[in-house]
Design a protein around this motif. Structure first.
Motif, PDB file in Angstrom:
ATOM      1  N   VAL A   1       0.840  -1.204   0.000  1.00 30.88           N
ATOM      2  CA  VAL A   1       0.000   0.000   0.000  1.00 30.88           C
ATOM      3  C   VAL A   1       0.873   1.251   0.000  1.00 30.88           C
ATOM      4  O   VAL A   1       0.590   2.220  -0.703  1.00 30.88           O
ATOM      5  CB  VAL A   1      -0.952   0.003   1.218  1.00 30.88           C
ATOM      6  N   SER A   2       1.917   1.238   0.791  1.00 34.07           N
ATOM      7  CA  SER A   2       2.899   2.313   0.927  1.00 34.07           C
ATOM      8  C   SER A   2       2.353   3.456   1.778  1.00 34.07           C
ATOM      9  O   SER A   2       1.171   3.808   1.709  1.00 34.07           O
ATOM     10  CB  SER A   2       3.354   2.852  -0.433  1.00 34.07           C
ATOM     11  N   TYR A   3       3.239   4.053   2.548  1.00 31.24           N
ATOM     12  CA  TYR A   3       2.859   5.195   3.378  1.00 31.24           C
ATOM     13  C   TYR A   3       2.731   6.476   2.561  1.00 31.24           C
ATOM     14  O   TYR A   3       2.141   7.450   3.014  1.00 31.24           O
ATOM     15  CB  TYR A   3       3.876   5.395   4.494  1.00 31.24           C
ATOM     16  N   GLY A   4       3.325   6.482   1.382  1.00 22.21           N
ATOM     17  CA  GLY A   4       3.164   7.646   0.510  1.00 22.21           C
ATOM     18  C   GLY A   4       4.056   8.821   0.844  1.00 22.21           C
ATOM     19  O   GLY A   4       3.820   9.935   0.356  1.00 22.21           O
ATOM     20  N   PHE A   5       5.102   8.605   1.644  1.00 22.26           N
ATOM     21  CA  PHE A   5       5.893   9.746   2.083  1.00 22.26           C
ATOM     22  C   PHE A   5       6.759  10.339   0.979  1.00 22.26           C
ATOM     23  O   PHE A   5       7.316  11.427   1.139  1.00 22.26           O
ATOM     24  CB  PHE A   5       6.741   9.363   3.294  1.00 22.26           C
ATOM     25  N   GLY A   6       6.874   9.641  -0.151  1.00 24.16           N
ATOM     26  CA  GLY A   6       7.541  10.259  -1.291  1.00 24.16           C
ATOM     27  C   GLY A   6       6.789  11.477  -1.803  1.00 24.16           C
ATOM     28  O   GLY A   6       7.350  12.344  -2.472  1.00 24.16           O
ATOM     29  N   ARG A   7       5.508  11.548  -1.462  1.00 23.64           N
ATOM     30  CA  ARG A   7       4.712  12.702  -1.896  1.00 23.64           C
ATOM     31  C   ARG A   7       5.195  13.993  -1.245  1.00 23.64           C
ATOM     32  O   ARG A   7       5.038  15.078  -1.824  1.00 23.64           O
ATOM     33  CB  ARG A   7       3.229  12.477  -1.567  1.00 23.64           C
ATOM     34  N   LEU A   8       5.768  13.889  -0.063  1.00 25.95           N
ATOM     35  CA  LEU A   8       6.264  15.095   0.606  1.00 25.95           C
ATOM     36  C   LEU A   8       7.308  15.790  -0.258  1.00 25.95           C
ATOM     37  O   LEU A   8       7.293  17.021  -0.398  1.00 25.95           O
ATOM     38  CB  LEU A   8       6.851  14.720   1.973  1.00 25.95           C
ATOM     39  N   ASN A   9       8.210  15.016  -0.831  1.00 30.94           N
ATOM     40  CA  ASN A   9       9.234  15.619  -1.686  1.00 30.94           C
ATOM     41  C   ASN A   9       8.641  16.108  -2.999  1.00 30.94           C
ATOM     42  O   ASN A   9       9.093  17.116  -3.555  1.00 30.94           O
ATOM     43  CB  ASN A   9      10.352  14.615  -1.964  1.00 30.94           C
ATOM     44  N   GLU A  10       7.626  15.416  -3.497  1.00 32.57           N
ATOM     45  CA  GLU A  10       6.952  15.870  -4.710  1.00 32.57           C
ATOM     46  C   GLU A  10       6.333  17.255  -4.479  1.00 32.57           C
ATOM     47  O   GLU A  10       6.423  18.143  -5.335  1.00 32.57           O
ATOM     48  CB  GLU A  10       5.875  14.877  -5.127  1.00 32.57           C
ATOM     49  N   LEU A  11       5.695  17.417  -3.333  1.00 27.49           N
ATOM     50  CA  LEU A  11       5.077  18.717  -3.025  1.00 27.49           C
ATOM     51  C   LEU A  11       6.135  19.799  -2.868  1.00 27.49           C
ATOM     52  O   LEU A  11       5.945  20.940  -3.312  1.00 27.49           O
ATOM     53  CB  LEU A  11       4.238  18.595  -1.747  1.00 27.49           C
ATOM     54  N   ALA A  12       7.265  19.436  -2.235  1.00 29.10           N
ATOM     55  CA  ALA A  12       8.336  20.422  -2.061  1.00 29.10           C
ATOM     56  C   ALA A  12       8.904  20.854  -3.410  1.00 29.10           C
ATOM     57  O   ALA A  12       9.172  22.041  -3.636  1.00 29.10           O
ATOM     58  CB  ALA A  12       9.437  19.830  -1.179  1.00 29.10           C
ATOM     59  N   LYS A  13       9.092  19.895  -4.318  1.00 30.77           N
ATOM     60  CA  LYS A  13       9.630  20.241  -5.642  1.00 30.77           C
ATOM     61  C   LYS A  13       8.700  21.181  -6.396  1.00 30.77           C
ATOM     62  O   LYS A  13       9.151  22.001  -7.200  1.00 30.77           O
ATOM     63  CB  LYS A  13       9.850  18.957  -6.456  1.00 30.77           C
ATOM     64  N   ARG A  14       7.389  21.061  -6.120  1.00 28.76           N
ATOM     65  CA  ARG A  14       6.404  21.917  -6.794  1.00 28.76           C
ATOM     66  C   ARG A  14       6.132  23.207  -6.030  1.00 28.76           C
ATOM     67  O   ARG A  14       5.324  24.038  -6.465  1.00 28.76           O
ATOM     68  CB  ARG A  14       5.104  21.134  -6.986  1.00 28.76           C
TER      69      ARG A  14
ATOM     70  N   LYS B   1       4.619  23.516  -3.133  1.00 29.64           N
ATOM     71  CA  LYS B   1       3.326  23.479  -2.451  1.00 29.64           C
ATOM     72  C   LYS B   1       3.557  23.393  -0.934  1.00 29.64           C
ATOM     73  O   LYS B   1       3.319  22.368  -0.293  1.00 29.64           O
ATOM     74  CB  LYS B   1       2.513  22.272  -2.934  1.00 29.64           C
ATOM     75  N   TRP B   2       3.998  24.491  -0.355  1.00 20.07           N
ATOM     76  CA  TRP B   2       4.491  24.468   1.017  1.00 20.07           C
ATOM     77  C   TRP B   2       3.378  24.280   2.047  1.00 20.07           C
ATOM     78  O   TRP B   2       3.555  23.555   3.032  1.00 20.07           O
ATOM     79  CB  TRP B   2       5.284  25.735   1.308  1.00 20.07           C
ATOM     80  N   TRP B   3       2.243  24.914   1.854  1.00 17.43           N
ATOM     81  CA  TRP B   3       1.157  24.765   2.821  1.00 17.43           C
ATOM     82  C   TRP B   3       0.624  23.337   2.783  1.00 17.43           C
ATOM     83  O   TRP B   3       0.366  22.713   3.823  1.00 17.43           O
ATOM     84  CB  TRP B   3       0.036  25.762   2.545  1.00 17.43           C
ATOM     85  N   GLN B   4       0.477  22.777   1.600  1.00 15.77           N
ATOM     86  CA  GLN B   4       0.007  21.397   1.480  1.00 15.77           C
ATOM     87  C   GLN B   4       1.039  20.431   2.061  1.00 15.77           C
ATOM     88  O   GLN B   4       0.692  19.442   2.713  1.00 15.77           O
ATOM     89  CB  GLN B   4      -0.263  21.072   0.007  1.00 15.77           C
TER      90      GLN B   4
END
Length: 593
Positions: free
Chosen positions: A330-343, A345-348
């Motif tokens: 299922v994965s915890y999805g924490f790679g999304r944190l870096n995806e948001l940072a690269k874009r 999207k600091w508040w998100q």
């Protein structure tokens, strides 16, 4: 407690030759199949091959060989490993399932080719015990798990998962037939929650043996989802419900999951049988399990969790369901944190850090600050302050003797995790986990220990279609609204208690392990005595002496790395007494002898 069975092996003489076998002129002869082999898509295979779905395993595989040739493995689903021989020319075809759920071992001598259900069965069939693989032993001491095919014995290898091989005269072919990295991303999935739920429900249903199935129920999200799915499953209609088996820590409030366990049990109608895990010996029954896996790789919590395998057998269950693999699939999805940072999207990003902070107990501000390295003008400052540091590797070269260090490649343990890359994303992190050598290694331990206990442990999360669907999803289906593993929570909303679906913590067995190790201090010190503990000369004596002193003086205050190191040395000391003990000759199935 009886000793574990060593399994069956087959021997094939060289050169490979045709064999007259009535009724198999255009088919294949099954020389060896894995213990508890399970073909989940028998109906599909039968329809494609125009045979009865009730056909025996050999007939089904023979028909599949006629239909697809070397492409047979890619058509199969389930837990399988087998060796076929085409009687027309003696060609040998070998295949193993996508994840390595079913173990298979191979050894080749000048005159013969051997395959075995266990490495122990191969050693018995060879008639001698091969020498120890010192690199594998060094890796174990250092806390590394790097090899997919090597075993602790020179000349005996694991046949790799997701591969087939063809042996014909002097020709050798081997090919990988499935790789998760080939699964395309699906940026706009259609009804992903419903599909995820359907796939997991189907997998659970296939794993159930009506009236003979137990579930390892912890109160965590993975096993709870299986409980919810099984309680609604068609295969259980008209049969007795699942036996739920649960480890509990009622004497240790900070470890206790009883609130979640009770809520799940009430909603699914299960009545868990509890096994107290507060006090345990982490070396309990170690000789039995070492013989079962034919090597020292065992989970640190085996002395508690594997009790459930024996209990299931005593209760009359032949199948045990486990939520193992849920985290990875299922994965915890924490790679999304870096995806948001690269874009940018600091508040998100700040909102989503809540999941990681609650799971790991990290300071949320420090966690957020780590991703500010995507701001070029802050990157150098953050690096100087160590704010972007990745967790230290658990592999510790310092525990190895000078001789051991000289014998391994200088960069063997220089591994940079994907999370250390500035450009990492969720797919990178999930692929790294699911494609790690530890995955088939842990599945092998499950299979061998379960067989030794007289049961078949089945892992519903390791379903090819489910794994592919999960891996293809955008990261927002893994991490959303501050909740990790979002799609699993969404899929079972309404069938599990809200407190279970919304929980962010996860039980950490480390404290229980250390407490157990401390309770057995005298035994551990005896087993790790430098005079007898390391017949290979691979352990650094100074590190061993310091770790032993720390256990004696500090008890539960011992550094975790040293506690794990002492446990590994103790296991190796026990393994040294077992590894080359005389073996009973393994039965040879359909062999040439």
């Amino acid at each position: 407690m009886s000793g574990p069975a060593s399994g069956t092996a087959c021997r094939i003489e060289k050169p490979f030759h045709a064999r007259d076998r009535e009724g198999q002129a255009n088919g294949a002869e099954l020389l060896l199949a894995a213990v508890n082999i399970r073909i989940d898509n028998r109906a599909t295979i039968a329809e494609s091959c125009d045979i009865s779905p009730e056909a025996g395993l050999e007939d089904m595989l023979a028909a599949g060989w006629r239909r697809w040739g070397t492409g047979l493995a890619a058509q199969l689903r389930g837990a399988f490993a087998f060796v076929l021989r085409d009687p027309t020319d003696g060609m040998i075809y070998v295949a193993r399932d996508h994840f390595g759920l079913a173990p298979l071992f191979v050894s080749e001598t000048e005159n013969d080719l051997f395959f075995g259900q266990t490495s122990q069965s191969l050693r018995a069939a060879l008639g001698f015990s091969p020498s120890d693989d010192r690199t594998m032993l060094a890796d174990f001491i250092a806390g590394a798990y790097l090899e997919r095919e090597r075993t602790f014995f020179d000349g005996i290898a694991r046949f790799p998962a997701a591969h087939w091989a063809l042996y014909r005269h002097d020709d050798r072919q081997r090919q990988r037939y499935w790789s998760l990295s080939d699964v395309a991303a699906d940026p706009h999935p259609d009804a992903p929650v419903e599909r995820f739920r359907d796939l997991l429900d189907q997998s659970v249903a296939r794993c159930i043996r009506p009236g003979q199935t137990a579930l390892m129920l912890s109160g965590g999200l993975d096993s709870s989802a299986i409980a919810a799915s099984a309680s609604l499953s068609g295969p259980l209609s008209g049969s007795r419900p699942l036996d739920a088996l649960s480890l509990t820590y009622r004497e240790t409030p900070s470890w206790c999951d009883d609130r979640h366990l009770a809520a799940v049990a009430a909603m699914t109608g299960l009545d868990p049988v509890e096994v107290a895990g507060d006090v345990h010996d982490p070396l309990q029954d170690m000789a039995f399990w070492l013989r079962a896996v034919d090597g020292p790789h065992l989970p640190r919590g085996h002395s508690v969790s594997f009790q459930l395998l024996h209990l299931a057998r005593q209760m009359g269950d032949g199948v045990v369901l486990s939520g193992h693999g849920g985290d990875e699939v299922v994965s915890y999805g924490f790679g999304r944190l870096n995806e948001l940072a690269k874009r940018g999207k600091w508040w998100q990003l700040w909102r989503e850090t809540r999941a990681a902070s609650q799971l790991y107990g990290d300071d949320r501000i420090a966690l957020f600050r780590r991703y500010l390295s995507h701001k070029p003008y802050l990157r150098r400052l953050i690096r100087r302050l160590g704010r972007n540091a990745v967790a230290a590797s658990p592999i510790q070269r310092r525990y190895l003797s000078d001789d051991a260090v000289r014998a391994i490649e200088p960069d063997r343990y220089e591994i940079r995790p994907a999370a250390g890359r500035l450009d990492h994303d969720e797919r990178m992190l999930q692929l790294e986990v699911l494609d790690h050598a530890l995955q088939p290694g842990s599945l092998e331990v499950f299979a061998l220990c379960s067989h030794a206990a007289g049961v078949d442990t089945r892992l519903p999360f390791y379903d090819v279609d489910l794994v592919e669907q999960s891996f293809s999803l955008p990261s927002e289906w893994k991490l959303r609204d501050g909740l990790s593993r979002y799609i699993l929570r969404a899929a079972y909303r309404g069938d599990l208690p809200e407190e279970t679906l919304n929980r962010q913590d996860k039980f950490d067995f480390t404290s229980a392990f250390v407490a157990g190790l401390v309770s057995q201090t005298d035994k551990v010190l005896d087993l790790t005595d430098p005079a007898v503990a390391d017949p290979w000369g691979l352990v650094d004596r100074q590190s061993l002496t310091e770790a032993r002193e720390s256990l004696y003086r500090n008890g539960a205050g011992i550094a975790l790395g040293d506690a794990f190191f002492l446990w590994r040395v103790a296991i190796l000391a026990m393994w040294a007494d077992i590894a080359h003990a005389p073996l009973t000759a393994a039965p040879l199935a359909n062999s040439d002898n």
